[in-house]
Design an enzyme around this catalytic site. Structure first.
Site: not given
Length: 360
Positions: A33, A332, A335
């Site tokens: 991610s 968040d 990340h």
């Protein structure tokens, strides 16, 4: 006047080339991610995934793009730096991948499913994109990229192999392993990353960046889920020592692996990208990077020290983003912000946090 304008234009072009220090045919990216530019969402947004909702993507794209940030990622900034288009997700049908492709997918691991099943945490892995699979996706694209002369083409392309490993440890931690127990698997995970690098090198790759994992003990998700009342569990900057020790062990082994690959493949430029040291420096000295907050999520809910709640994550009902994401290190809670990723990309190119430097 026309000739002077032409001279200025030529000077600008030569300056931009000098800044980059290197020209690449393409960039090919692998990872999780931290790097995914849309592979998880090519067939529509997966149910329950918040990153397909506002305010993800608000800073640069003005909409959610399946990137886990408010804007661009490290690989996006590298593409811009080298004059290449932003990387399309490799699973996007019908796309032209001659100038780059992104095999990274959210949730990806370095190891395959058998590894996690053997540890009893197979249920913590939820996608089918481990490194071996991503390399297979890349091989499937090669006929459309370079036909029968791939070694030559790939030797002048940039490969970014990760970050990988973070989810391999997450699966264990979220499956009940202690950080110390998870660290026992670090040699196996690092060997998996090394084997992936060697596959790419055998295919003709010459420029390969291999990033380490991040100091997750400084991340709001871990600080919230594993907070303790023991001050001794935290370092002087408020990070959880045990989780950072896990990351540091992985990175130490990975650096040794990169050194051995450099010796084995002297004709290649194999680079270790130091995510850990750079991000930890941002935690230590946020103001020197333009950040007013370092351990608190920009986008989340609940306020508190870290502004993170599992039941109200960024993009979910009740969560909201801070007014200026560029002033935050964490986007968040899991990340980083676009502002942080830009600084990281700059550090790789200049060599401050990439050994050797990305640009020669």
């Amino acid at each position: 006047m026309a000739s002077s304008s032409l001279m200025v234009a030529l000077l600008l072009v030569s300056c931009s080339l000098a800044v980059s220090g290197q020209k690449f045919n393409a960039i090919y990216s692998f990872g999780d991610s931290i790097s995914d530019t849309g592979n998880l969402c090519v067939n529509g947004p997966p149910a329950g995934l918040t990153l397909t909702q506002p305010p993800y993507g608000e800073t640069f794209f003005g909409r959610a793009t399946c990137r886990c940030s408010d804007g661009r990622l490290v690989v996006d900034f590298l593409a811009e730096r080298y004059g290449l288009p932003l990387l399309k997700p490799s699973k996007q049908g019908g796309a032209d991948f001659k100038k780059g492709a992104n095999m990274a997918i959210i949730g990806a691991t370095a190891m395959g499913s058998n590894f996690f099943s053997s540890l009893g945490v197979g249920d913590k892995i939820w996608n089918n994109g481990p490194l071996d699979t991503q390399i297979q996706w890349f091989q499937n694209l090669l006929p459309s990229i370079c036909g029968s002369s791939c070694k030559s083409y790939l030797s002048n392309s940039l490969f970014v192999l990760g970050e990988l490993g973070g989810n391999d440890y997450n699966a264990q931690i979220f499956g009940g392993y202690t950080p110390e127990q998870a660290a026992g698997q670090s040699p196996t995970i690092v060997n998996g990353i090394g084997a992936g690098a060697e596959k790419l090198l055998s295919m003709g790759a010459k420029y390969v960046v291999i990033p380490g994992v991040l100091p997750v003990g400084c991340f709001p998700i871990y600080l919230t889920l594993y907070q303790t009342s023991n001050a001794g569990d935290y370092d002087q900057y408020g990070c959880l020592k045990r989780f950072n020790a896990l990351s540091a062990r992985h990175n130490s082994l990975l650096q040794s692996k990169v050194t051995s690959l450099q010796s084995k493949y002297p004709g290649a430029r194999i680079m270790y990208a130091d995510f850990y040291s750079h991000v930890y420096d941002m935690v230590k000295s946020p103001s020197s990077y333009g950040f007013s907050t370092n351990l608190r999520a920009c986008c989340g809910a609940g306020g508190g020290k870290y502004n993170y709640q599992n039941g109200a994550r960024c993009g979910m009902s009740g969560a909201s983003a801070c007014g200026n994401p560029a002033s935050s290190l964490s986007w968040d809670g899991i990340h980083l912000t676009e502002a942080a990723y830009k600084k990281i990309a700059d550090g790789w190119v200049s060599g401050a946090y990439c050994h050797p430097a990305l640009s020669s």
